[in-house]
Design a protein around this motif. Structure first.
Motif, PDB file in Angstrom:
ATOM      1  N   ALA A 168       3.443  -5.491  -0.299  1.00 45.74           N
ATOM      2  CA  ALA A 168       2.772  -6.129  -1.147  1.00 45.74           C
ATOM      3  C   ALA A 168       1.399  -5.901  -1.240  1.00 45.74           C
ATOM      4  N   SER A 169       0.907  -4.908  -0.249  1.00 42.33           N
ATOM      5  CA  SER A 169      -0.701  -4.567  -0.061  1.00 42.33           C
ATOM      6  C   SER A 169      -1.300  -3.956  -1.277  1.00 42.33           C
ATOM      7  N   LYS A 170      -0.392  -3.219  -2.088  1.00 45.06           N
ATOM      8  CA  LYS A 170      -0.822  -2.296  -3.186  1.00 45.06           C
ATOM      9  C   LYS A 170       0.434  -1.915  -4.123  1.00 45.06           C
ATOM     10  N   GLY A 171      -0.133  -1.230  -5.123  1.00 46.59           N
ATOM     11  CA  GLY A 171       0.934  -0.754  -6.126  1.00 46.59           C
ATOM     12  C   GLY A 171       1.685  -1.827  -6.688  1.00 46.59           C
ATOM     13  N   ILE A 172       2.959  -1.534  -6.779  1.00 43.99           N
ATOM     14  CA  ILE A 172       4.208  -2.351  -7.678  1.00 43.99           C
ATOM     15  C   ILE A 172       4.301  -3.894  -6.817  1.00 43.99           C
ATOM     16  N   GLY A 173       4.375  -3.491  -5.695  1.00 43.67           N
ATOM     17  CA  GLY A 173       4.341  -4.759  -4.770  1.00 43.67           C
ATOM     18  C   GLY A 173       3.335  -5.644  -4.756  1.00 43.67           C
ATOM     19  N   SER A 233       3.193  -5.828   4.935  1.00 43.10           N
ATOM     20  CA  SER A 233       2.787  -4.508   4.972  1.00 43.10           C
ATOM     21  C   SER A 233       1.947  -3.834   6.008  1.00 43.10           C
ATOM     22  N   ARG A 234       1.716  -2.600   6.146  1.00 36.45           N
ATOM     23  CA  ARG A 234       0.969  -2.235   7.423  1.00 36.45           C
ATOM     24  C   ARG A 234      -0.333  -2.519   7.288  1.00 36.45           C
ATOM     25  N   THR A 235      -0.960  -2.862   6.022  1.00 41.41           N
ATOM     26  CA  THR A 235      -2.291  -3.168   6.101  1.00 41.41           C
ATOM     27  C   THR A 235      -2.435  -4.701   5.049  1.00 41.41           C
ATOM     28  N   GLU A 236      -3.369  -5.374   5.133  1.00 38.64           N
ATOM     29  CA  GLU A 236      -3.671  -6.497   4.088  1.00 38.64           C
ATOM     30  C   GLU A 236      -4.850  -6.069   3.218  1.00 38.64           C
ATOM     31  N   LEU A 284       7.616   7.676 -13.203  1.00 39.51           N
ATOM     32  CA  LEU A 284       6.263   7.786 -12.761  1.00 39.51           C
ATOM     33  C   LEU A 284       5.255   6.722 -13.005  1.00 39.51           C
ATOM     34  N   THR A 285       4.753   6.003 -12.101  1.00 38.78           N
ATOM     35  CA  THR A 285       4.030   5.001 -12.453  1.00 38.78           C
ATOM     36  C   THR A 285       2.782   5.020 -11.476  1.00 38.78           C
ATOM     37  N   ASP A 286       1.722   4.668 -12.187  1.00 36.76           N
ATOM     38  CA  ASP A 286       0.208   4.946 -11.587  1.00 36.76           C
ATOM     39  C   ASP A 286      -0.044   3.890 -10.584  1.00 36.76           C
ATOM     40  N   THR A 287       0.348   4.277  -9.352  1.00 36.39           N
ATOM     41  CA  THR A 287      -0.097   3.475  -8.156  1.00 36.39           C
ATOM     42  C   THR A 287      -0.514   4.435  -7.057  1.00 36.39           C
ATOM     43  N   PRO A 288      -0.885   3.788  -5.956  1.00 38.98           N
ATOM     44  CA  PRO A 288      -1.428   4.836  -4.863  1.00 38.98           C
ATOM     45  C   PRO A 288      -0.305   5.827  -4.411  1.00 38.98           C
ATOM     46  N   TYR A 335      12.009  -5.772  -1.977  1.00 40.18           N
ATOM     47  CA  TYR A 335      11.576  -4.607  -0.910  1.00 40.18           C
ATOM     48  C   TYR A 335      11.000  -3.532  -1.604  1.00 40.18           C
ATOM     49  N   CYS A 336       9.678  -3.181  -1.574  1.00 39.20           N
ATOM     50  CA  CYS A 336       8.968  -2.239  -2.127  1.00 39.20           C
ATOM     51  C   CYS A 336       8.774  -0.910  -1.375  1.00 39.20           C
ATOM     52  N   PRO A 337       8.489  -0.861  -0.079  1.00 37.07           N
ATOM     53  CA  PRO A 337       7.969   0.489   0.428  1.00 37.07           C
ATOM     54  C   PRO A 337       8.703   1.634  -0.256  1.00 37.07           C
ATOM     55  N   GLY A 338       8.243   2.872  -0.297  1.00 34.99           N
ATOM     56  CA  GLY A 338       8.789   3.920  -0.771  1.00 34.99           C
ATOM     57  C   GLY A 338       8.051   5.340  -0.458  1.00 34.99           C
ATOM     58  N   ALA A 349       2.778  -5.310   9.533  1.00 36.83           N
ATOM     59  CA  ALA A 349       3.837  -4.676  10.336  1.00 36.83           C
ATOM     60  C   ALA A 349       4.295  -3.374   9.551  1.00 36.83           C
ATOM     61  N   ASP A 350       4.814  -2.481  10.366  1.00 33.63           N
ATOM     62  CA  ASP A 350       5.365  -1.252   9.717  1.00 33.63           C
ATOM     63  C   ASP A 350       7.213  -1.505   9.920  1.00 33.63           C
ATOM     64  N   ILE A 351       7.507  -1.727   8.756  1.00 30.25           N
ATOM     65  CA  ILE A 351       8.888  -1.960   8.662  1.00 30.25           C
ATOM     66  C   ILE A 351      10.075  -0.881   9.212  1.00 30.25           C
ATOM     67  N   THR A 352       9.642   0.455   9.374  1.00 30.74           N
ATOM     68  CA  THR A 352      10.324   1.267   9.930  1.00 30.74           C
ATOM     69  C   THR A 352      10.510   0.849  11.611  1.00 30.74           C
ATOM     70  N   PHE A 397      14.220  -1.078  -4.840  1.00 28.67           N
ATOM     71  CA  PHE A 397      13.671  -0.154  -5.884  1.00 28.67           C
ATOM     72  C   PHE A 397      14.259   1.356  -5.447  1.00 28.67           C
ATOM     73  N   SER A 398      14.594   1.694  -6.655  1.00 30.94           N
ATOM     74  CA  SER A 398      15.187   3.178  -6.847  1.00 30.94           C
ATOM     75  C   SER A 398      14.039   4.011  -7.444  1.00 30.94           C
ATOM     76  N   THR A 399      14.600   5.171  -7.970  1.00 27.98           N
ATOM     77  CA  THR A 399      13.631   6.011  -8.844  1.00 27.98           C
ATOM     78  C   THR A 399      14.655   6.619 -10.206  1.00 27.98           C
ATOM     79  N   SER A 433      17.746   9.493  -1.107  1.00 23.26           N
ATOM     80  CA  SER A 433      17.818   8.374  -0.429  1.00 23.26           C
ATOM     81  C   SER A 433      17.818   7.181  -1.305  1.00 23.26           C
ATOM     82  N   LYS A 434      17.208   7.224  -2.532  1.00 24.04           N
ATOM     83  CA  LYS A 434      17.253   6.143  -3.667  1.00 24.04           C
ATOM     84  C   LYS A 434      18.670   6.299  -4.188  1.00 24.04           C
ATOM     85  N   ALA A 435      19.563   6.975  -4.427  1.00 28.26           N
ATOM     86  CA  ALA A 435      20.788   6.988  -4.835  1.00 28.26           C
ATOM     87  C   ALA A 435      21.475   6.433  -3.764  1.00 28.26           C
TER      88      ALA A 435
END
Ligand code: NAP
Length: 232
Positions: free
Chosen positions: A9-14, A31-34, A168-172, A70-73, A48-51, A121-123, A139-141
């Motif tokens: 949730a720190s950036k982008g769509i989340g 997220s890994r950063t706030e 394609l979406t304008d995010t980091p 769940y937004c990481p991608g 945290a790094d969810i991986t 989220f898929s693509t 992986s998205k399938a």
């Protein structure tokens, strides 16, 4: 107030989802950063790094969870002969296993709630073949299959599971694909609606799926893609 957990949730769509839900929901974020933008929303944040697995601090989540997003991608676009086993494994870890672990962890809390919602989220590239997307599309399938299977398994517990598939979406995440006006224009032209996505386009669908307006919606994959996946 209802409780929603957003992973990424720190950036982008989340971040945009968090902004849309703030005020109406009690938000918990990972997220890994706030980012400063996320700090301003006063969510309960866990860095945290969810991986690396579900952070222990999530034990402090409330007993009831009404929404999990769940937004990481990843965006690792290469010709197939340059994609390594590690590339495929990394994409699978971030997109699929991360989501699986969080859902498993949250299941008792999602079940305790009378009607809860999971959004992943898929693509667009999972449905429409796109060159150089072999690893991310695979992986998205898998995310789409995971979403449909869990929707069936969890429907008796009144847990809804849906997937949003953006183009394609304008995010980091996509900044290298949209770093010149020429690239933005060329990408816009590929879409029937003649523009690339903005975080709000995608976040609005996720916010709807979390909300009580979507209580009869489950097992779906929603293309939010300016028409790219279905129109000619
Ligand atoms: N943007 C597009 O063009 C596009 C197109 C199709 C699909 N999608 C999908 O839409 C979703 C959201 O994408 P986005 O464009 O908003 O991505 P983004 O700009 O990269 O944002 C991703 C968010 O997830 C967090 N994150 C990433 N890896 C993480 C990890 N290992 N552990 C914890 N948090 C992590 C990031 O924060 P930190 O860096 O602080 O951890 C960030 O808050 C993704 O699943 C993506 O695959 C995006």
């Amino acid at each position: 107030m209802k409780n929603v957990l957003i992973i990424g949730a720190s950036k982008g769509i989340g971040l945009r989802i968090a902004e849309l839900l703030a005020g109406s929901y009690n938000l918990f974020t990972v997220s890994r950063t706030e980012s400063p933008e996320l700090s301003r929303l006063n969510t309960t944040h866990f860095t945290a790094d969810i991986t690396n697995g579900v952070p222990a601090e999530l034990q402090n989540l409330p007993d009831e969870l009404h929404g999990l997003v769940y937004c990481p991608g990843t965006i690792n676009l290469k010709p197939v002969n340059r994609l390594t086993e590690d590339d495929f494994l990394n994409d699978y870890k971030v997109n699929v296993l991360g989501a699986v672990k969080v859902i498993q962890f949250c299941l008792p809390r999602l079940k305790k709630t009378n009607g809860s919602s999971v959004v992943m989220f898929s693509t667009v590239a999972a449905k429409a073949g796109m060159a150089f997307h072999a690893s991310v599309a695979a992986s998205k399938a898998a995310v789409e299959g995971l979403g449909r299977s869990l929707a069936a398994e969890l429907a008796p517990a009144q847990i809804r599971v849906n997937v949003v598939a953006p183009s394609l979406t304008d995010t980091p995440l996509a900044k290298n694909l949209l770093n010149t006006p020429e690239r933005v224009e060329a990408s816009a032209k590929r879409h029937p609606l003649n523009r690339v996505g903005q975080a709000d386009d995608i976040a609005s669908m996720a916010a709807f799926l979390v909300s009580d307006k979507a209580t009869w919606v489950t097992g779906q994959v929603f293309g939010v893609d300016g028409g790219l996946s279905t129109l000619r």
